[in-house]
Write a protein that holds these residues in place. Structure first.
Motif, PDB file in Angstrom:
ATOM      1  N   SER A  78       0.666  -0.816  -0.014  1.00  0.00           N
ATOM      2  CA  SER A  78      -0.262  -0.247   0.245  1.00  0.00           C
ATOM      3  C   SER A  78       0.828   1.062  -0.015  1.00  0.00           C
ATOM      4  CB  SER A  78      -0.822  -0.033   1.079  1.00  0.00           C
ATOM      5  OG  SER A  78       0.295   0.181   2.505  1.00  0.00           O
ATOM      6  N   VAL A  79       0.193   2.546  -0.110  1.00  0.00           N
ATOM      7  CA  VAL A  79       1.585   3.391  -0.921  1.00  0.00           C
ATOM      8  C   VAL A  79       0.248   4.849   0.479  1.00  0.00           C
ATOM      9  CG1 VAL A  79       1.757   5.489  -2.738  1.00  0.00           C
ATOM     10  CG2 VAL A  79       1.772   3.236  -3.229  1.00  0.00           C
ATOM     11  N   LYS A  80       1.396   5.202   0.715  1.00  0.00           N
ATOM     12  CA  LYS A  80       0.988   6.584   1.648  1.00  0.00           C
ATOM     13  C   LYS A  80       0.888   7.421   0.361  1.00  0.00           C
ATOM     14  CE  LYS A  80       2.408  10.033   5.129  1.00  0.00           C
ATOM     15  NZ  LYS A  80       3.999   9.286   6.251  1.00  0.00           N
ATOM     16  N   PRO A  81      -0.278   8.271   0.691  1.00  0.00           N
ATOM     17  CA  PRO A  81      -0.300   9.630  -0.527  1.00  0.00           C
ATOM     18  C   PRO A  81      -0.280  10.413  -0.105  1.00  0.00           C
ATOM     19  CG  PRO A  81      -2.055   8.712   0.998  1.00  0.00           C
ATOM     20  CD  PRO A  81      -1.558   8.255   1.603  1.00  0.00           C
ATOM     21  N   MET A  82       0.316  11.559  -0.756  1.00  0.00           N
ATOM     22  CA  MET A  82       1.280  12.656  -1.081  1.00  0.00           C
ATOM     23  C   MET A  82       0.626  13.758  -1.872  1.00  0.00           C
ATOM     24  SD  MET A  82       5.272  10.799  -2.303  1.00  0.00           S
ATOM     25  CE  MET A  82       5.887  12.337  -2.629  1.00  0.00           C
TER      26      MET A  82
END
Length: 264
Positions: A78-82
């Motif tokens: 999963s990706v941390k939003p930026m």
């Protein structure tokens, strides 16, 4: 004498300038794309933070792609939003099926791609961090190689995919460059700056729950002993102060008595 002082000052200034330039060059050469795992224990999950500096003097970084392993795939990514960056997790069919925890895995995330909008590209003297949450980590001793492709606004791409050399953080002791690359580096030191090591880290053994539990009680007696020592020290200091006070009082009384005797 003045001339000698001027020469000394000029020499010192030149040396300082040279040292500064060398330090700046060393900093630029060491500005690699790296990964910092929050945990490395076998079978666990971890947050992978990629640090990406912009190394171009004329272009900005607007794209990053990180390749994930296919021989020891990560089934959870999963990706941390930026702000200003769009992320895409790419899932593909693995080159061959892999057994994970008794299950046969044929598809898994194999890369993550970040793309920036015009307002959030990484400029000169800037860097950005990109964070993934992944798991589960494979067996202890496995070197997790995570090659990265850094794209620039002028169309160039820098591939951080070389095998790690000695001295790089998170590098496995068994990871090494190919013999031809090692020979080239030895014969042409100037080409060392062209080395682009892939971000990597080594999976460690899982921590024992019993070991963690047994370590906790052992710490309590140390604290109790420390408190007891502090208490004893305080009592000793108190008694010393009392004795000193009594001695001072006695000395004062004696001086007063002598003074009165002299007056009489």
């Amino acid at each position: 004498m003045n001339t000698s002082i001027r020469r000394t000052l000029k020499t010192a200034a030149a040396a300082s300038l040279t040292a500064g330039l060398l330090a700046a060059g060393a900093a630029a050469a060491s500005a690699h794309v790296t990964v910092d795992p929050s945990a490395t224990a076998e079978g666990g999950f971890t947050k992978l933070t990629f640090s990406v500096p912009n190394e171009s003097g004329t272009a900005k970084t607007n794209r990053l792609e990180v390749k994930l392993p296919t021989d020891t795939p990560l089934t959870s990514v999963s990706v941390k939003p930026m702000d200003g960056w769009k992320a895409q997790v790419v899932t593909t069919t693995l080159p061959r099926p892999v057994e994970i925890a008794g299950a046969t895995v044929t598809k898994a995330p194999t890369s993550v791609i970040w793309t920036a909008d015009a307002a959030h590209q990484i400029g000169q003297n800037e860097f950005q961090t990109f964070t993934l949450s992944v798991g589960r980590l494979p067996a202890a001793g496995t070197t997790m190689m995570l090659p990265a492709a850094q794209g620039y606004t002028d169309g160039t791409t820098v591939n951080w995919a070389d095998a790690a050399e000695g001295g790089h953080d998170h590098a496995s002791a068994t990871s090494s460059a190919s013999p031809s690359a090692a020979s080239s580096a030895a014969s042409a030191p100037a080409e060392a700056e062209e080395h682009h090591p892939a971000p990597s880290f080594v999976v460690t053994a899982a921590e024992s729950a019993e070991g963690s539990a047994s370590a906790t009680p052992d710490a309590a007696p140390a604290g109790s002993a420390s408190e007891g020592t502090d208490s004893n020290d305080g009592q000793v200091v108190g008694w010393i102060g009392l004795v000193a006070g009594l001695l001072g009082l006695a000395a004062g009384a004696t001086a007063l008595a002598r003074t009165r005797a002299v007056k009489k």
